[in-house]
Design a protein around this motif. Structure first.
Motif, PDB file in Angstrom:
ATOM      1  N   ILE A  62      37.288  42.355  40.760  1.00  0.00           N
ATOM      2  CA  ILE A  62      38.835  42.053  42.048  1.00  0.00           C
ATOM      3  C   ILE A  62      38.510  41.708  43.119  1.00  0.00           C
ATOM      4  N   ALA A  63      36.857  42.471  43.401  1.00  0.00           N
ATOM      5  CA  ALA A  63      36.519  42.022  45.221  1.00  0.00           C
ATOM      6  C   ALA A  63      36.667  40.186  45.740  1.00  0.00           C
ATOM      7  N   ALA A  64      36.017  40.012  44.274  1.00  0.00           N
ATOM      8  CA  ALA A  64      35.926  38.753  44.959  1.00  0.00           C
ATOM      9  C   ALA A  64      36.349  37.938  44.615  1.00  0.00           C
ATOM     10  N   PHE A  65      37.093  38.515  43.595  1.00  0.00           N
ATOM     11  CA  PHE A  65      39.303  37.758  43.345  1.00  0.00           C
ATOM     12  C   PHE A  65      39.009  37.762  44.855  1.00  0.00           C
ATOM     13  N   ASN A  66      39.757  38.597  45.625  1.00  0.00           N
ATOM     14  CA  ASN A  66      40.169  39.231  47.104  1.00  0.00           C
ATOM     15  C   ASN A  66      39.607  37.611  48.204  1.00  0.00           C
ATOM     16  N   GLU A  67      38.716  38.147  47.840  1.00  0.00           N
ATOM     17  CA  GLU A  67      37.845  36.775  48.957  1.00  0.00           C
ATOM     18  C   GLU A  67      38.228  35.219  48.255  1.00  0.00           C
ATOM     19  N   LYS A  68      38.178  35.150  47.065  1.00  0.00           N
ATOM     20  CA  LYS A  68      39.108  33.777  47.046  1.00  0.00           C
ATOM     21  C   LYS A  68      39.946  32.913  47.873  1.00  0.00           C
ATOM     22  N   PHE A  69      41.159  34.594  47.443  1.00  0.00           N
ATOM     23  CA  PHE A  69      42.545  34.638  47.989  1.00  0.00           C
ATOM     24  C   PHE A  69      42.364  34.323  48.977  1.00  0.00           C
ATOM     25  N   ILE A  70      41.204  34.682  50.060  1.00  0.00           N
ATOM     26  CA  ILE A  70      41.446  35.195  51.652  1.00  0.00           C
ATOM     27  C   ILE A  70      40.925  33.851  51.993  1.00  0.00           C
ATOM     28  N   ASN A  71      40.160  33.279  51.420  1.00  0.00           N
ATOM     29  CA  ASN A  71      39.039  31.284  51.492  1.00  0.00           C
ATOM     30  C   ASN A  71      40.623  30.696  50.915  1.00  0.00           C
ATOM     31  N   ALA A  72      41.070  30.863  50.367  1.00  0.00           N
ATOM     32  CA  ALA A  72      42.447  30.136  49.558  1.00  0.00           C
ATOM     33  C   ALA A  72      42.878  29.561  50.997  1.00  0.00           C
ATOM     34  N   HIS A  73      43.867  31.053  51.763  1.00  0.00           N
ATOM     35  CA  HIS A  73      44.770  30.881  52.488  1.00  0.00           C
ATOM     36  C   HIS A  73      43.537  30.435  53.996  1.00  0.00           C
ATOM     37  N   LEU A  74      42.409  30.903  54.133  1.00  0.00           N
ATOM     38  CA  LEU A  74      41.981  29.757  55.414  1.00  0.00           C
ATOM     39  C   LEU A  74      41.978  27.976  55.305  1.00  0.00           C
ATOM     40  N   ARG A  75      42.219  28.004  54.080  1.00  0.00           N
ATOM     41  CA  ARG A  75      41.831  26.602  53.705  1.00  0.00           C
ATOM     42  C   ARG A  75      43.244  25.503  53.014  1.00  0.00           C
ATOM     43  N   MET A  76      44.256  26.481  53.432  1.00  0.00           N
ATOM     44  CA  MET A  76      45.581  26.377  53.408  1.00  0.00           C
ATOM     45  C   MET A  76      45.810  25.585  51.985  1.00  0.00           C
ATOM     46  N   ASP A  77      44.913  26.020  51.217  1.00  0.00           N
ATOM     47  CA  ASP A  77      45.206  25.054  49.606  1.00  0.00           C
ATOM     48  C   ASP A  77      46.024  26.131  49.170  1.00  0.00           C
ATOM     49  N   ASN A  78      47.117  25.398  49.184  1.00  0.00           N
ATOM     50  CA  ASN A  78      48.440  25.731  48.180  1.00  0.00           C
ATOM     51  C   ASN A  78      47.966  25.898  46.616  1.00  0.00           C
ATOM     52  N   PRO A  79      47.762  25.061  46.234  1.00  0.00           N
ATOM     53  CA  PRO A  79      46.938  24.890  44.761  1.00  0.00           C
ATOM     54  C   PRO A  79      46.348  25.376  44.342  1.00  0.00           C
ATOM     55  N   ALA A  80      45.235  26.429  45.135  1.00  0.00           N
ATOM     56  CA  ALA A  80      44.580  27.699  45.100  1.00  0.00           C
ATOM     57  C   ALA A  80      45.111  28.956  44.864  1.00  0.00           C
ATOM     58  N   ILE A  81      45.869  29.098  45.532  1.00  0.00           N
ATOM     59  CA  ILE A  81      46.599  30.762  46.340  1.00  0.00           C
ATOM     60  C   ILE A  81      48.187  30.168  44.959  1.00  0.00           C
ATOM     61  N   ILE A  82      48.949  29.239  44.696  1.00  0.00           N
ATOM     62  CA  ILE A  82      49.829  29.510  43.453  1.00  0.00           C
ATOM     63  C   ILE A  82      48.993  29.587  41.644  1.00  0.00           C
ATOM     64  N   GLY A  83      47.783  29.195  41.752  1.00  0.00           N
ATOM     65  CA  GLY A  83      46.849  29.880  40.916  1.00  0.00           C
ATOM     66  C   GLY A  83      46.407  30.928  40.832  1.00  0.00           C
ATOM     67  N   MET A  84      46.179  31.799  41.951  1.00  0.00           N
ATOM     68  CA  MET A  84      46.072  32.673  41.718  1.00  0.00           C
ATOM     69  C   MET A  84      47.811  34.034  41.058  1.00  0.00           C
ATOM     70  N   TRP A  85      48.352  33.079  41.093  1.00  0.00           N
ATOM     71  CA  TRP A  85      49.541  33.991  40.232  1.00  0.00           C
ATOM     72  C   TRP A  85      49.889  33.603  38.922  1.00  0.00           C
ATOM     73  N   ALA A  86      50.229  35.137  38.186  1.00  0.00           N
ATOM     74  CA  ALA A  86      50.999  35.254  36.850  1.00  0.00           C
ATOM     75  C   ALA A  86      52.076  34.296  37.490  1.00  0.00           C
ATOM     76  N   ASP A  87      52.187  33.753  35.516  1.00  0.00           N
ATOM     77  CA  ASP A  87      53.476  32.574  35.785  1.00  0.00           C
ATOM     78  C   ASP A  87      55.140  33.468  35.931  1.00  0.00           C
ATOM     79  N   ASP A  88      55.019  34.768  35.699  1.00  0.00           N
ATOM     80  CA  ASP A  88      56.081  35.963  35.908  1.00  0.00           C
ATOM     81  C   ASP A  88      55.557  36.249  37.160  1.00  0.00           C
ATOM     82  N   GLY A  89      54.660  36.444  38.329  1.00  0.00           N
ATOM     83  CA  GLY A  89      54.423  36.894  39.128  1.00  0.00           C
ATOM     84  C   GLY A  89      56.117  36.926  40.216  1.00  0.00           C
ATOM     85  N   VAL A  90      55.991  38.134  40.554  1.00  0.00           N
ATOM     86  CA  VAL A  90      56.883  38.657  41.335  1.00  0.00           C
ATOM     87  C   VAL A  90      56.706  39.015  43.334  1.00  0.00           C
TER      88      VAL A  90
END
Length: 161
Positions: free
Chosen positions: A36-64
């Motif tokens: 989860i710490a690695a997931f969090n780092e990936k989440f932060i880095n995807a935002h820094l890059r403004m990498d929408n596909p990477a950010i969206i890929g971190m969501w479950a299909d039925d996420g809220v």
């Protein structure tokens, strides 16, 4: 005869190793909090890059996603539309700082929760960066491929620390 015995022995060893999962489980299991710490780092880095596909890929299909002053965003498609619509309205903007101090990771099997304090600096074209602060909470779920995904998110604004 000696060759045939060696061949039979090697075949037996290969069969034995392939069939005994206990030998494969000698490798230590990954620590879910480290995952989860690695997931969090990936989440932060995807935002820094403004990498929408990477950010969206971190969501479950039925996420809220629960954001202030708007109805819940239900499903990856709705979340993706929201993210893509926001960034389309911000041509030339850059996230120049994204810091989330994630805390209190709790894991129960394939489910986890955590919360964090966020500081983000957004820089419009030819202007100084603007800082914003927030509180974020995640419920994460490990999917069938073994990847942690955001199942639920709640975010709201916070005062400057």
């Amino acid at each position: 005869m000696l060759f045939a015995c060696r061949f039979c022995f090697l075949g037996f060893v290969a069969f034995f190793l392939a069939g005994h999962s206990s030998l494969r489980s000698l490798a230590p299991s990954p620590d879910p909090k480290e995952e989860i710490a690695a997931f969090n780092e990936k989440f932060i880095n995807a935002h820094l890059r403004m990498d929408n596909p990477a950010i969206i890929g971190m969501w479950a299909d039925d996420g809220v996603s629960l954001l202030p002053n708007m109805p819940p965003l239900v499903g990856k498609q709705a979340i993706a539309k929201f993210i893509n619509d926001i960034t389309a309205q911000m041509p030339g903007y850059k996230i120049v700082r994204e810091k989330i101090d994630f805390r209190d990771i709790q894991v129960s099997g394939d489910w986890a929760s955590e919360w964090g304090l966020e500081t983000q600096a957004l820089q419009p074209p030819k202007m100084d960066a603007m800082e914003g602060y927030g509180k974020i909470m995640f419920v994460l779920h490990k999917d069938s491929s073994g990847q942690w995904k955001i199942q639920q998110e709640m975010w709201n604004a916070a005062p400057k620390p």
